[in-house]
Motif scaffolding. Structure first.
Motif, short mmCIF file in Angstrom:
data_model
loop_
_atom_site.label_atom_id
_atom_site.label_comp_id
_atom_site.label_asym_id
_atom_site.label_seq_id
_atom_site.Cartn_x
_atom_site.Cartn_y
_atom_site.Cartn_z
N MET A 1 -4.52 6.99 6.69
CA MET A 1 -4.75 7.18 5.27
C MET A 1 -3.65 6.61 4.50
SD MET A 1 -6.18 9.08 3.03
CE MET A 1 -6.95 10.62 3.22
N ALA A 2 -2.45 6.64 4.93
CA ALA A 2 -1.35 6.03 3.88
C ALA A 2 -1.60 4.49 3.79
CB ALA A 2 -0.05 6.27 4.47
N LEU A 3 -1.95 3.92 5.07
CA LEU A 3 -2.30 2.33 4.90
C LEU A 3 -3.46 2.12 3.85
CD1 LEU A 3 -1.74 0.88 8.68
CD2 LEU A 3 -0.64 0.22 6.24
N LEU B 1 -2.67 2.25 0.71
CA LEU B 1 -1.67 1.28 0.03
C LEU B 1 -2.37 0.09 -0.21
CD1 LEU B 1 1.26 0.21 -0.30
CD2 LEU B 1 1.01 -0.32 2.15
N ILE B 2 -3.49 -0.24 0.53
CA ILE B 2 -4.21 -1.40 0.46
C ILE B 2 -5.06 -1.31 -0.86
CG2 ILE B 2 -6.03 -2.83 1.28
CD1 ILE B 2 -4.79 -2.37 4.20
N ILE B 3 -5.77 -0.15 -1.11
CA ILE B 3 -6.72 -0.06 -2.06
C ILE B 3 -5.93 -0.20 -3.29
CG2 ILE B 3 -8.49 1.61 -3.13
CD1 ILE B 3 -9.13 2.27 -0.12
N ASN B 4 -4.89 0.52 -3.49
CA ASN B 4 -4.06 0.80 -4.57
C ASN B 4 -3.24 -0.29 -4.76
OD1 ASN B 4 -5.62 3.26 -5.29
ND2 ASN B 4 -4.44 4.31 -4.15
N LEU B 5 -2.91 -1.22 -4.09
CA LEU B 5 -1.93 -2.06 -4.40
C LEU B 5 -2.18 -2.82 -5.62
CD1 LEU B 5 0.27 -3.19 -2.43
CD2 LEU B 5 -1.13 -5.05 -1.74
N ARG B 6 -3.10 -2.97 -6.20
CA ARG B 6 -3.40 -3.63 -7.50
C ARG B 6 -2.46 -2.92 -8.29
NH1 ARG B 6 -7.46 -0.24 -6.59
NH2 ARG B 6 -8.36 1.02 -8.62
N VAL C 1 1.76 7.97 -1.52
CA VAL C 1 1.63 6.62 -1.57
C VAL C 1 1.10 5.98 -2.95
CG1 VAL C 1 0.41 4.60 -0.41
CG2 VAL C 1 0.95 6.59 0.97
N THR C 2 0.11 6.49 -3.34
CA THR C 2 -0.48 6.02 -4.62
C THR C 2 0.85 6.24 -5.53
OG1 THR C 2 -2.38 7.06 -4.08
CG2 THR C 2 -2.24 6.42 -6.30
N TYR C 3 1.49 7.21 -5.81
CA TYR C 3 2.56 7.19 -6.73
C TYR C 3 3.68 6.26 -6.73
CZ TYR C 3 5.88 9.13 -9.92
OH TYR C 3 7.13 8.92 -11.04
#
Lengths: 237, 108
Positions: free
Chosen positions: A73-75, A78-83, B18-20
Motif C-alpha cells: 500500500m505504501a509503495l 508513493l508511486i501514484i502520488n509522486l507527482r 505516505v501521501t502527506y
C-alpha cells in the motif's frame, strides 16, 4: 496590511470554488464505490478527509478490497502520488519566502493537482492566507461529496452528475488557454503534453500504464522539452 | 473495536502518512531559490503540462457521452480563449453538457 491579507484569503477562497464543485462529483463516486466495495461509511469519509487525492484513494480502495499488505500500500501510494513531490518543489518557488514552517506544513496537506495548478499560475507569489482560502472549498467539496456518495448512494440525478463531471476540465482550460495564447513556449509545452497523454490513452501498447504514471511521464517530458527549447531567465515572462 | 476496524485504520494511516510526506517534505525543506535556468524553466512549465495531460483526452470521457463532452469542451475553450473567470468557464461547460444531453436525444 490586514485588509490586504484578508483580501488574499477571500481571493483564494473564490479561486477554490470551481475546484470544490468539481471535486463533488469525483468524491461522490469515491464514496459510492467505497461503500459498494464493502467499506464502512466512516472509513470512506476518513480516507477522503486525510488523503485528499483522487487517484491515490481509488487505488487504495482497490488494494484494501484485495487485502494488500501495508508495505505494498505504501509503495503504491508513493508511486501514484509522486507527482505531488514535483508539484511541491515547484510550488516552493512560488511561495513567499517568509512563509513559516507550520504554515508550510498546513499548505502541504492541501496540494492537489488542481490546487497546485491554480496557486502556481497566480500572478503574484502566494502566502498562507491565499493557500488557506484556496484549499477551503476543495477540502469541503471533497469531504461533502464523499459523505453524500457514501450515505445517500444516488442522491444526485445522473443527468446532473454527468454535467458536473466536466466542471474540473472546464476550469483547467480556463487556466491554460490564456497563457498559451500569449506565450509560445507554454503553447508548445501544452501541445506536447496533450499529444503524449492522448498517445497513452489510444496507442494499444501504452494503455496499460497507470493514470498517475501517465501524468508524470507526459508532464515531465513536455516540461523537459520546454525547458530545453525555451529556457527562461529570471524576470522574463 | 474489532480486528477489521483496526485493519482499516492501519490502511488509512499508511495512505495518509505516505501521501502527506510526499507533499510536505519538498515544501518545508526547499527554501532557497533555484537559480539553474533549465530547472527554473522546467518548474515553470510543469503546471501547464500537468493540466494539459490531465485534461486531454480525459475530458472526452468526463460526461455520459463523448458528444456532450465535445460540446462542453467547445464552449469551455471559447470562453477560456476570451479569458473568462474559472468559475464562469466551468459552469458554462456544465450547463452546455446538461443542455446537450437533454436536447440531443430530441434531434437524433
Amino acid at each position: 496590511m490586514k485588509t490586504a491579507r484578508n483580501t488574499r484569503f477571500f481571493e483564494g477562497f473564490q479561486d477554490g470554488i470551481p475546484i470544490g464543485l468539481g471535486y463533488l462529483s469525483v468524491s461522490f463516486t469515491f464514496g459510492m464505490m467505497a461503500v459498494t466495495a464493502g467499506m464502512p461509511v466512516w472509513a470512506a469519509i476518513a480516507i477522503s478527509m486525510t488523503n485528499l487525492t483522487s487517484a491515490g484513494q481509488f487505488a487504495g480502495l482497490s488494494m484494501i478490497t484485495a487485502s494488500a499488505g501495508y508495505l505494498e500500500m505504501a509503495l503504491a501510494q508513493l508511486i501514484i502520488n509522486l507527482r505531488y513531490a514535483l508539484m511541491s518543489i515547484s510550488l516552493s518557488q512560488r511561495l513567499e519566502k517568509w512563509v513559516k514552517t507550520p504554515d508550510r506544513m498546513g499548505i502541504s496537506f492541501g496540494i492537489t493537482d488542481e490546487v497546485f495548478a491554480v496557486a502556481s499560475t497566480k500572478e503574484y507569489k502566494v502566502d498562507g492566507r491565499y493557500m488557506g482560502g484556496l484549499m477551503l472549498a476543495p477540502y469541503f467539496g471533497w469531504t461533502l461529496g464523499t459523505v453524500l456518495g457514501a450515505v445517500a448512494g444516488e442522491l444526485l440525478p445522473p443527468s446532473v452528475q454527468s454535467a458536473l463531471g466536466i466542471a474540473i476540465y472546464g476550469m483547467f482550460l480556463a487556466i491554460v488557454v490564456p497563457p498559451a495564447k500569449k506565450s509560445l513556449p507554454v503553447f508548445v509545452v501544452l501541445l506536447l503534453a496533450v499529444t503524449l497523454s492522448c498517445l497513452f490513452r489510444f496507442v494499444p501498447a501504452l494503455t496499460g500504464v497507470s493514470e498517475g504514471f501517465v501524468i508524470i511521464i507526459c508532464a515531465g517530458l513536455a516540461a523537459l522539452c520546454g525547458a530545453i527549447l525555451f529556457p527562461e531567465k529570471e524576470g522574463e515572462q | 473495536m474489532n480486528q477489521e476496524t483496526w485493519r482499516l485504520i492501519g490502511y488509512i494511516l499508511v495512505m495518509a502518512g505516505v501521501t502527506y510526506a510526499i507533499r510536505a517534505l519538498p515544501l518545508t525543506l526547499f527554501r532557497k531559490n533555484i537559480t539553474n535556468v533549465y530547472i527554473r524553466s522546467f518548474l515553470k512549465y510543469i503546471p501547464y503540462a500537468v493540466l494539459g495531460a490531465m485534461t486531454l483526452p480525459a475530458i472526452f470521457f468526463s460526461t455520459d457521452s463523448v458528444i456532450s463532452a465535445i460540446i462542453g469542451l467547445a464552449v469551455a475553450a471559447v470562453l477560456a480563449y476570451r479569458e473568462k473567470s474559472l468559475l464562469t468557464v466551468a459552469a458554462a461547460a456544465c450547463g452546455a453538457v446538461f443542455l446537450a444531453e437533454r436536447l440531443l436525444p430530441l434531434v437524433f
